[in-house]
Design an enzyme around this catalytic site. Structure first.
Site, PDB file in Angstrom:
ATOM      1  N   HIS A   1       0.833  -1.200   0.000  1.00  0.00           N
ATOM      2  CA  HIS A   1       0.000   0.000   0.000  1.00  0.00           C
ATOM      3  C   HIS A   1       0.872   1.257   0.000  1.00  0.00           C
ATOM      4  CE1 HIS A   1      -3.409   2.584   1.332  1.00  0.00           C
ATOM      5  NE2 HIS A   1      -2.462   3.194   2.032  1.00  0.00           N
ATOM      6  N   GLU A   2       1.879   1.298   0.867  1.00  0.00           N
ATOM      7  CA  GLU A   2       2.737   2.479   0.937  1.00  0.00           C
ATOM      8  C   GLU A   2       3.575   2.636  -0.327  1.00  0.00           C
ATOM      9  OE1 GLU A   2       2.230   4.669   3.130  1.00  0.00           O
ATOM     10  OE2 GLU A   2       0.918   3.434   4.375  1.00  0.00           O
TER      11      GLU A   2
ATOM     12  N   HIS B   1       1.614   4.432  -2.876  1.00  0.00           N
ATOM     13  CA  HIS B   1       1.629   5.893  -2.775  1.00  0.00           C
ATOM     14  C   HIS B   1       2.827   6.485  -3.518  1.00  0.00           C
ATOM     15  CE1 HIS B   1      -1.740   6.524  -0.139  1.00  0.00           C
ATOM     16  NE2 HIS B   1      -1.234   5.803   0.849  1.00  0.00           N
TER      17      HIS B   1
ATOM     18  N   GLU C   1      -5.712   6.948  -0.740  1.00  0.00           N
ATOM     19  CA  GLU C   1      -5.660   5.692   0.018  1.00  0.00           C
ATOM     20  C   GLU C   1      -6.371   4.574  -0.747  1.00  0.00           C
ATOM     21  OE1 GLU C   1      -3.812   5.381   2.428  1.00  0.00           O
ATOM     22  OE2 GLU C   1      -3.614   7.317   3.410  1.00  0.00           O
TER      23      GLU C   1
ATOM     24  N   ASP D   1      -4.626   1.159  -2.119  1.00  0.00           N
ATOM     25  CA  ASP D   1      -5.177  -0.172  -1.839  1.00  0.00           C
ATOM     26  C   ASP D   1      -5.307  -0.977  -3.123  1.00  0.00           C
ATOM     27  OD1 ASP D   1      -5.408   0.142   0.896  1.00  0.00           O
ATOM     28  OD2 ASP D   1      -7.556   0.604   0.861  1.00  0.00           O
TER      29      ASP D   1
END
Length: 280
Positions: A124-125, A128, A184, A188
């Site tokens: 997930h990070e 980003h 976010e 995901d």
């Protein structure tokens, strides 16, 4: 209205439209190259690393960097160097800054019960970073403030004063009130694909969402940072399950859910000096 003022209004409208004060992102701010992003991230990380209580245990850092870089290798085609840090905080949280610097709190590691759960957080990070969410948000903020400045310059013939500058900042923040949750959701979505390509079972991240949802009822203070910026875990579970169903290979039996190396890593983290009481 005079002809000159009419022209000024038209010029202002054009600038506001192009710069996206609430509209399109990053149309006026200069493009940030990958090289600039890496340098920016290096500068930020140096500052952050001086402020956060980081864990410097080499075995811990080796494990989390090996895991994170395995995922980044299949996720980011730019080939930028990724660095992963463990924050000595019992608060459940993780964050990424531009250029491939990713921080995960000890509290999140300790509440992950298998390797796929932690892999899901890192995916997930990494999402980003790959989607350049921080860069886009910075450009939007620059554009919003630039556009307001042009309004003052064109219509009033002066720069905004101190109180007006503060209002500009508040206005810029208001523009992005819903941005983080959209980012976010995108992280995901791409994270599921990264997990599968790296060989991890994406059900791990669903399990973690469910754990955090339960924790919100029992220990709300330990997850308040997480829930302040993320969509609800109920929504994320449903969305992730739908993504898994649509992702090729996501239900393959050979995907990793857990390994002994993770349990050894987690036990080591739990054995380290307790997190500071300020709960940063």
């Amino acid at each position: 209205m005079s002809l000159a003022l009419t022209r000024r209004v038209r010029q202002t409208a054009m600038v506001v439209c192009l710069c996206g004060a609430g509209g399109a992102a990053a149309a006026c701010a200069p493009a940030v190259t990958t090289q600039q992003e890496v340098q920016l991230g290096a500068d930020y990380s140096r500052q952050i690393n001086q402020q956060l209580p980081l864990i410097n245990d080499q075995a811990t850092l080796q494990y989390v960097n090996n895991l994170g870089r395995r995922i980044a290798a299949v996720a980011d085609p730019r080939g930028i160097p990724y660095n992963f840090y463990v924050v000595n905080s019992d608060v459940v949280n993780a964050f990424a800054i531009p250029g491939g610097h990713i921080y995960v709190n000890r509290g999140l590691i300790e509440r992950s019960t298998n390797e796929a759960q932690l892999a899901g957080v890192l995916s997930h990070e990494i999402g980003h970073v790959v989607q350049r969410h921080s860069i886009t948000q910075m450009q939007r903020a620059q554009n919003a403030n630039t556009a307001i400045g042009v309004v003052y310059g064109v219509l009033l013939g002066r720069n905004p004063g101190g109180l007006e500058q503060a209002a500009v900042q508040v206005g810029g923040n208001a523009i992005f009130a819903g941005y983080t949750r959209d980012a976010e959701r995108e992280a995901d979505a791409v994270g599921v694909g990264y997990m599968v390509r790296a060989g991890y079972n994406p059900q791990g991240i669903v399990q973690l969402f469910q754990t955090l949802q339960s924790m919100q009822q029992r220990q709300p203070s330990s997850v308040e940072q997480w829930f302040a910026t993320h969509p609800s875990e109920q929504e994320r579970v449903a969305n992730t399950q739908a993504l898994i169903a649509r992702t090729a290979g996501a239900t393959a039996s050979n995907l990793i859910l857990d390994r002994q190396s993770f349990q050894t890593f987690r036990s080591r983290v739990q054995s380290l000096r307790p997190a500071p009481s300020d709960r940063r």
